[in-house]
Design an enzyme around this catalytic site. Structure first.
Site, PDB file in Angstrom:
ATOM      1  N   PHE A   1     -93.868   4.644 -15.867  1.00  0.00           N
ATOM      2  CA  PHE A   1     -93.954   3.812 -15.562  1.00  0.00           C
ATOM      3  C   PHE A   1     -92.779   3.740 -14.604  1.00  0.00           C
ATOM      4  O   PHE A   1     -91.656   4.674 -14.556  1.00  0.00           O
ATOM      5  CB  PHE A   1     -93.985   1.944 -16.389  1.00  0.00           C
TER       6      PHE A   1
ATOM      7  N   ILE B   1     -88.981  -2.038 -11.149  1.00  0.00           N
ATOM      8  CA  ILE B   1     -88.110  -2.507 -10.410  1.00  0.00           C
ATOM      9  C   ILE B   1     -86.721  -3.621 -10.365  1.00  0.00           C
ATOM     10  O   ILE B   1     -86.758  -4.321 -10.876  1.00  0.00           O
ATOM     11  CB  ILE B   1     -89.353  -3.595  -9.594  1.00  0.00           C
TER      12      ILE B   1
ATOM     13  N   CYS C   1     -85.720  -7.068  -5.080  1.00  0.00           N
ATOM     14  CA  CYS C   1     -87.088  -7.402  -4.331  1.00  0.00           C
ATOM     15  C   CYS C   1     -86.658  -8.275  -3.343  1.00  0.00           C
ATOM     16  O   CYS C   1     -86.324  -9.625  -3.563  1.00  0.00           O
ATOM     17  CB  CYS C   1     -87.943  -7.809  -5.207  1.00  0.00           C
TER      18      CYS C   1
END
Length: 796
Positions: A534, A537, A540
């Protein structure tokens, strides 16, 4: 509230769920004081709760009473009452030394500090962490008391400070003591707005009524995150107003709604659920003016699909609601609203989001970082933030392989491939695919369409970059990394800059950067765990002046493509409650596909956040997915047009009846099959009454036990669904069917199936398609017919 205490009544975020509440004692840049203050507290709590137990005891010792022999009366050397003069200013995020160890003497009673925490030796970690959370809330309120200049607000902060201080000493749970407890007025603002929607718009078709519901939700969220002006400010603005009454509501709002947003030790309530018409009247005029003013100022930043809603429909909605708010005879504020016509109060159809922790909406168009560090939640302002949606990633071939199709089992009702290919040949012209209904300026165009076109033209480009300790630094990459650090720092004002810098330049992290005209305008920072399967994140963001162009969507799609190429098919990230909607549109869900053993210890848990995951499908062309969907829609449209052309064909009338024929099969009527009609399966009619009874009883019991059967168990009550029996002439429910079955009413399967079908038809006729009841009817209907087929009562 700002240090000066002179805070405007509200700072609206049009199209979002409201403006960020101002945290007391924090003067944040760009109106993000609450965000910075709340994130700072959450970060400190996360750090403190992860520290060794000895450090936790040291922190609690200075606030706990002494347990030494001799009945020492010391309540800790942290004074329970703040001094009259504020402490000297300290640098931001500076840690105050509390004690070296538990052997040091208390500054008040001189007993060893360890004597203050003997009662905590056998306390669980959860209880210890809860008390530590209260300690940090106390320290924050301590600062607020000194920084706040408004007397009324300062008094409330001081009262809450003493309450939490007492809870630490007694190991109790905070509960605000008041003569009245929430809710303070009925009906609440939320119920009043529900009544208003029902009162004014219940006659509208489903689609138009849904637009009104969206406007109502927008309005309720604005109230939940609106900053009330202080009583002194209101006295100056409206001298004739009932200041005493307003002060009571202001105090309640601080205790139950505002302060708990940054001090999570206190229980938090939504303003729209505990306040009613009185508070709404005190804020509505100013709130309406500021909302509409900001809408006009930011009209160019609004996405096309929101522009009409916010600039045209929202002002009309507010004007109509204003009449009901200030009208002395408005029926929507009556507790027995609609009783005269239907016998009871309307059911709630609109509700603001339920939260137990603060949900941060920024006044800027920046994403919101996750309090506590680690992962970032790109929450968005609906009217002017990252345009994101589940889109597509590019592949060499976007057309389905005919060889693959031959392997697929044919399904009844499938459209022949010959017809598909024939239709495809009529829409291969690009001008046909980008017609007036799907043009770039249309509300139906894909969100990432503009970004995709700019990428083809070379206006923007995407690069995965990162720092390296093994290779000679590349000047361009280092400049891009600095640019990314600046973008993240500016767009995530509540995240410490040092933390952002550390992760962006960490060799273990990479960043998908968006470059335009040689400069960085956005990116997604992530860390890959190939051995665990995996990627996490972390950040962003897209710079504010480049948003609403689909860049956010295209960034995420490129990130998905990059990971598919590297054979990592799972994303994980932590999201606060406002970011959950964003991630859902990107294909994330709370249903984590990665086994827990794979990520525990790799991703740290964060209080007040939700772990979300996204499983990538390697066969989906993500960056071109929206184009494919558009082409599919065009194909379906052409197929529908062909079918309609066939249906419109006029066939000659039947003349056989003039010749004495009394009856003919339906399927022999010219044109009937072309409409899609098929003979109804006859099934098996059970002739044995006892066998039929037993079969129907089993099916009915299975239907009643289904998870979606709850809305249909009893007859609809008039007070729960106003006007229901004016709309539905032949009501039916599962209880009535049970009684009919018991009385042997169902002598044939057709009678039983007709009653069951009436339940689903009635539900869909009365409720809008987006309602929960409508969805339950669809799911239960499918289940029912599955059981009917299994029982052999109809053909499969």
């Amino acid at each position: 509230m700002a240090e000066s205490g002179a805070v405007a009544q509200g700072s609206p975020a049009v199209g979002a769920a409201g403006s960020a509440p101002a945290a007391p004692g924090v003067a944040g840049a760009e109106g993000s004081g609450a965000a910075v203050g709340s994130a700072r507290i959450a970060l400190k709590k996360a750090q403190l709760r992860s520290s060794p137990r000895a450090k936790k005891l040291e922190k609690l010792a200075v606030y706990s009473s002494c347990k030494a022999e001799g009945a020492c009366k010391c309540n800790g050397w942290k004074s329970q009452n703040p001094p009259p003069t504020p402490p000297p200013p300290t640098p931001p995020r500076a840690e105050q030394p509390i004690a070296v160890n538990l052997l040091e003497p208390c500054r008040s009673c001189s007993h060893p500090l360890g004597d203050h925490v003997t009662h905590l030796e056998n306390v669980s970690e959860d209880e210890m962490n809860r008390l530590l959370g209260i300690v940090l809330d106390v320290e924050y309120l301590y600062t607020c008391v000194h920084k706040e200049e408004d007397a009324d607000t300062k008094q409330v902060y001081f009262s809450l400070f003493k309450l939490l201080r007492k809870c630490i000493l007694q190991m109790g749970r905070p509960a605000v003591e008041a003569l009245e407890s929430p809710p303070f007025e009925k009906p609440s603002i939320e119920q009043g707005v529900n009544n208003f929607v029902q009162y004014k718009f219940s006659h509208l078709p489903s689609k138009e009524r849904q637009t009104i519901v969206e406007l109502a939700k927008m309005f309720l969220n604005q109230i939940n995150y609106w900053q009330l002006e202080t009583p002194s400010q209101r006295r100056q603005r409206v001298p004739t107003d009932d200041v005493a009454g307003y002060k009571i509501n202001y105090t309640r709002w601080l205790c139950y709604c505002n302060v708990p947003q940054f001090c999570d030790s206190l229980p938090r309530y939504e303003a729209t659920q505990i306040f009613g018409r009185t508070l709404l009247r005190s804020v509505f005029t100013v709130m309406r003016k500021q909302l509409l003013e900001q809408a006009r100022q930011e009209k160019d930043k609004l996405p096309p699909e929101k522009r009409t809603l916010i600039l045209t429909h929202f002002p009309k909605f507010l004007s109509m609601l204003e009449e009901e708010v200030y009208s002395p005879n408005s029926p929507i504020w009556s507790e027995d609203f609609m009783v005269g016509s239907s016998g009871g109060q309307i059911p709630r159809v609109i509700s603001a989001p339920q939260v137990t922790r603060p949900l941060y909406y920024t006044n800027s168009s920046s994403p919101v970082e996750l309090p506590g560090g680690g992962s970032v939640s790109p929450a968005r302002k609906t009217a002017s933030a990252l345009e994101t949606s589940l889109s597509a990633e590019k592949r060499k071939s976007s057309e389905p392989s005919s060889h693959e199709d031959t392997k697929k089992a044919r399904v009844i009702g499938d459209i022949p491939m010959e017809l598909i290919n024939e239709v495809m040949s009529t829409i291969t012209d690009p001008t046909a695919m980008l017609g007036p209904e799907t043009s770039l300026l249309s509300a139906h165009s894909a969100r990432d369409e503009a970004a995709r076109i700019e990428e083809r033209r070379g206006v923007i480009e995407f690069h995965v970059i990162g720092n390296s300790l093994n290779q000679k630094p590349n000047k361009k990459i280092l400049m891009w990394l600095v640019g990314l650090q600046n973008v993240f720092s500016h767009q995530l004002p509540r995240m410490p800059k040092e933390y952002i810098t550390r992760l962006v330049f960490d060799p273990k992290h990479k960043t998908l950067s968006l470059i335009k005209d040689g400069r960085v305008i956005g990116g997604i920072c992530f860390r890959m765990f190939p051995s665990q399967g995996f990627t996490e994140i972390v950040f962003c963001a897209v710079t504010s002046n480049e948003q609403v162009k689909g860049y956010g969507t295209h960034l995420m799609n490129h990130l998905k493509e990059y990971h598919i190429k590297h054979e990592i098919l799972n994303f994980l990230t932590y999201a606060d409650e406002y970011a959950i909607g964003y991630f859902k549109k990107q294909g994330f869900s709370k249903d984590i596909k990665v086994p827990k053993a794979k990520y525990v210890g790799y991703i740290k848990d964060y209080e007040g956040a939700t772990l979300m995951g996204c499983e990538l499908n390697p066969s989906i062309p993500y960056t071109e997915f929206s184009v494919i969907i558009k082409k599919q829609k065009e194909i379906i449209k052409k197929l529908i047009e062909r079918k309609q052309a066939q249906i419109r064909k006029v066939y000659p009338g039947l003349s056989c009846f003039k010749e004495g024929v009394r009856q003919i099969p339906i399927e022999s009527i010219p044109g009937i099959r072309e409409t899609g009609w098929k003979p109804v399966g006859k099934g098996k009619e059970v002739k044995d009454p006892d066998q039929l009874y037993s079969t129907l009883k089993t099916i009915l019991q299975q239907v009643k036990s289904h998870q979606n059967a709850w809305p249909f168990m009893e007859p609809v009550k008039k007070n729960e669904a106003p006007g229901y029996y004016q709309v539905i002439r032949f009501p039916m429910d599962l209880k009535t069917m049970s009684e009919r079955l018991k009385s042997r009413y169902y002598t044939t399967r057709k009678l039983f199936m007709a009653d069951m079908q009436r339940i689903f038809t009635n539900c869909r006729e009365y409720n809008p398609p987006e309602s929960e009841y409508y969805k339950c009817a669809n799911l239960l209907e499918k289940f029912f017919y599955t059981k009917i087929k299994e029982a052999g009562l109809i053909d499969k």
